[in-house]
Design an enzyme around this catalytic site. Structure first.
Site, PDB file in Angstrom:
ATOM      1  N   SER B  15      -3.266   6.907  -2.843  1.00 30.62           N
ATOM      2  CA  SER B  15      -2.024   6.309  -2.343  1.00 30.62           C
ATOM      3  C   SER B  15      -1.985   4.795  -2.533  1.00 30.62           C
ATOM      4  O   SER B  15      -0.900   4.223  -2.695  1.00 30.62           O
ATOM      5  CB  SER B  15      -1.851   6.620  -0.858  1.00 30.62           C
ATOM      6  OG  SER B  15      -2.975   6.187  -0.118  1.00 30.62           O
ATOM      7  N   ASP B 193      -2.132  -1.017   7.565  1.00 32.82           N
ATOM      8  CA  ASP B 193      -2.362  -0.032   8.625  1.00 32.82           C
ATOM      9  C   ASP B 193      -3.855   0.253   8.798  1.00 32.82           C
ATOM     10  O   ASP B 193      -4.234   1.314   9.281  1.00 32.82           O
ATOM     11  CB  ASP B 193      -1.610   1.272   8.295  1.00 32.82           C
ATOM     12  CG  ASP B 193      -2.044   1.841   6.939  1.00 32.82           C
ATOM     13  OD1 ASP B 193      -2.953   1.264   6.300  1.00 32.82           O
ATOM     14  OD2 ASP B 193      -1.468   2.862   6.512  1.00 32.82           O
ATOM     15  N   HIS B 196      -4.309   0.995   3.979  1.00 33.38           N
ATOM     16  CA  HIS B 196      -3.509   0.606   2.809  1.00 33.38           C
ATOM     17  C   HIS B 196      -3.352  -0.911   2.756  1.00 33.38           C
ATOM     18  O   HIS B 196      -3.506  -1.598   3.762  1.00 33.38           O
ATOM     19  CB  HIS B 196      -2.141   1.284   2.874  1.00 33.38           C
ATOM     20  CG  HIS B 196      -2.228   2.774   2.804  1.00 33.38           C
ATOM     21  ND1 HIS B 196      -2.268   3.560   3.932  1.00 33.38           N
ATOM     22  CD2 HIS B 196      -2.321   3.610   1.753  1.00 33.38           C
ATOM     23  CE1 HIS B 196      -2.364   4.833   3.568  1.00 33.38           C
ATOM     24  NE2 HIS B 196      -2.409   4.892   2.255  1.00 33.38           N
TER      25      HIS B 196
END
Lengths: 251, 251
Positions: B15, B193, B196
Site C-alpha cells: 500500500s 497513521d 503509511h
C-alpha cells in the site's frame, strides 16, 4: 520488461498536461483514483501546438497489427490550444481553422475505420484551453490574448460537434472562467503564471473530467471498475497463485 | 492502443507504493521529473506480503518471447515488508527467512539467465520498510512492532547482499529513523497513521531513491536522459514529421 496487465488513460497535450504530475496536478490525481485499474500515461509536450503534435500522436497509437501486444487506450484526453492560440508571428501560432481541422484529424485517427490506428474501444475526451490572464502573463508568454484563447476554446467544441462519432468535451475554459467569477483578474487563483494551471486550476479541470467520465462513460468511472488483481482479503492463503491471476476490470 | 514509445520505472510494492500518487507521493514526483523520458507505473498492492505478490510480479514481467513488444523496465523498485512484518497469527505474516527468500526469488526472476523473465537491462532497487510508530498505530494496524519491522528492514539488506548481481538498496527505515532524530514518537511527522507515509515521509524516500539512482545508475538519472520527443524549439516548422520521430533517451 513490463507485461501488459493494465490498460491506460492517455493524457495527450501540451505543457499543461506535461506538468500535470506536479503538486495537485490532474495526472497524479487520476492515477491515484485509478490505481490497480488503469495506468495514466503522461503524453504532454511543452510548447507544442497541434501541427507538431499530430505526428507524435501517430507514434503513440498502435497500428491495428500491433494492438494485440499493447495496452488498450480506454480514454484519450486531448488537450491543446494554449500554444495554437499564440498570435502571429509566433512560431507556435496555428490559424483557427487549421486548429479545428487538426483536432478533427486527431479524432479521425482513432475513430475512422480506414485509419491504421482505428480503435473503436477508445473513448475520446477533448479539453478546451483554459482562459489566460493577461494581467498576470510573463513577458515571454504575452503573445496570447484573452479573446483569442476564447476563440480556440470554442474551436475545440466546434471540432467535437463535427465528429461523426461521439466525442466528449471538458470545457476547461468555461469551468475556470466561472470559478473565477467571470473576472479576468480573479483568474490568478487558478493560473500560476497567467497561462499554466495552479493546483486550484487543476482541481477544477480534474473534477470536470471525472464528471464527464461519470456521465458519458460510466463503465470507465473508477468506482465502477474492479482491480486487476484482487484485494488482499481475496487471496487464497493456502495457494495464492491461482487466486491472484489478473482479471478484467469490467465487472 | 498505446504504442511503445517510453520505457518504464515500475514501482512494485504494497500500500505504501499504491498510494504514492497522493499529495506529495513519491510516484507522482518521479513521474514529474521523468516526464517525456520514462513512464512510472503504479504496481502497488495494499495489504500484500511477498508470498502473495510474487505470482503478481510474474504477471507484470514479460517473458523473453514477449519482450520485443512491450516497454522495457529500466528500473524496478521493489518495496515490501510492512505487511510481511505483521506478528502471527496475522494472515499477512511471513516468517523472516521466507521474506528474505522471497526477495531473492523476485530478484532472480529478473537477474537469472534461466528465468523466463530474464532482463539484464533492468536495474533493481530494493527499499526497506519504514519504521512503525507504535504510539500512533491505529488498532487495526497494531499487529506490527517497532523491533520486528527493523528486523525485516535488515532482511531486505541481507537479501541484497546475497544477490549474485548488483542490487541497490534504499534504506527507507534508516533514512526516516534518522530524520526523526531516532525517536519513535517523532516519527509522526513522517508517518500518517504510524505505518503509511506522510508527504514528509515520501520526501525522505523520494530523495534517497533519486540519490541511489544518481550514484548507482547515473545513466538513468532523469537529468542524464534526453526526451523521447524533442523540445518544441527543435521542431522543423516547415516539415514537422521527420523532426519529431521518437529518439533513444540515452544520449
Amino acid at each position: 520488461m513490463a507485461a501488459k496487465v493494465q490498460d491506460v488513460i492517455m493524457l495527450f497535450g501540451d505543457s499543461i498536461t506535461q506538468v500535470g504530475w506536479s503538486d495537485g496536478g490532474f495526472g497524479a490525481r487520476l492515477q491515484h483514483v485509478y490505481s490497480r485499474r488503469l495506468d495514466v500515461l503522461n503524453r504532454g509536450f511543452g510548447g507544442y501546438n497541434t501541427d507538431w503534435a499530430i505526428p507524435i500522436l501517430e507514434q503513440c497509437l498502435a497500428t491495428q497489427d500491433d494492438q494485440q501486444y499493447v495496452p488498450k487506450i480506454r480514454i484519450l484526453v486531448f488537450w491543446f490550444g494554449a500554444n495554437d492560440a499564440c498570435a502571429k508571428p509566433s512560431p507556435q501560432h496555428v490559424p483557427l481553422p487549421k486548429f479545428i481541422e487538426n483536432i478533427k484529424h486527431a479524432v479521425g485517427l482513432i475513430q475512422s475505420a480506414e485509419s491504421p490506428y482505428y480503435s473503436p474501444s477508445t473513448k475520446i475526451i477533448l479539453v478546451t484551453p483554459p482562459p489566460v490572464n493577461t494581467y498576470q502573463l510573463a513577458p515571454e508568454l504575452s503573445d496570447r490574448t484573452f479573446d483569442t484563447t476564447k476563440e480556440y476554446a470554442d474551436g475545440v467544441k466546434a471540432a467535437a460537434m463535427a465528429s461523426e462519432s461521439k466525442v466528449s468535451v471538458v470545457d476547461a475554459w468555461t469551468a475556470i472562467w466561472k470559478a473565477a467569477g467571470e473576472r479576468e483578474g480573479a483568474l490568478s487563483k487558478y493560473l500560476s503564471d497567467g497561462l499554466h494551471l495552479s493546483p486550484d486550476g487543476y482541481t477544477v479541470v480534474y473534477e470536470a473530467l471525472i464528471e464527464t467520465i461519470k456521465v458519458d462513460h460510466p463503465s470507465l468511472h473508477y468506482e465502477n471498475l474492479q482491480p486487476v488483481f484482487p484485494p488482499w482479503a481475496g487471496v487464497d492463503r493456502a495457494n495464492p497463485g491461482p487466486s491472484v491471476q489478473k482479471k478484467d476490470i469490467f465487472k
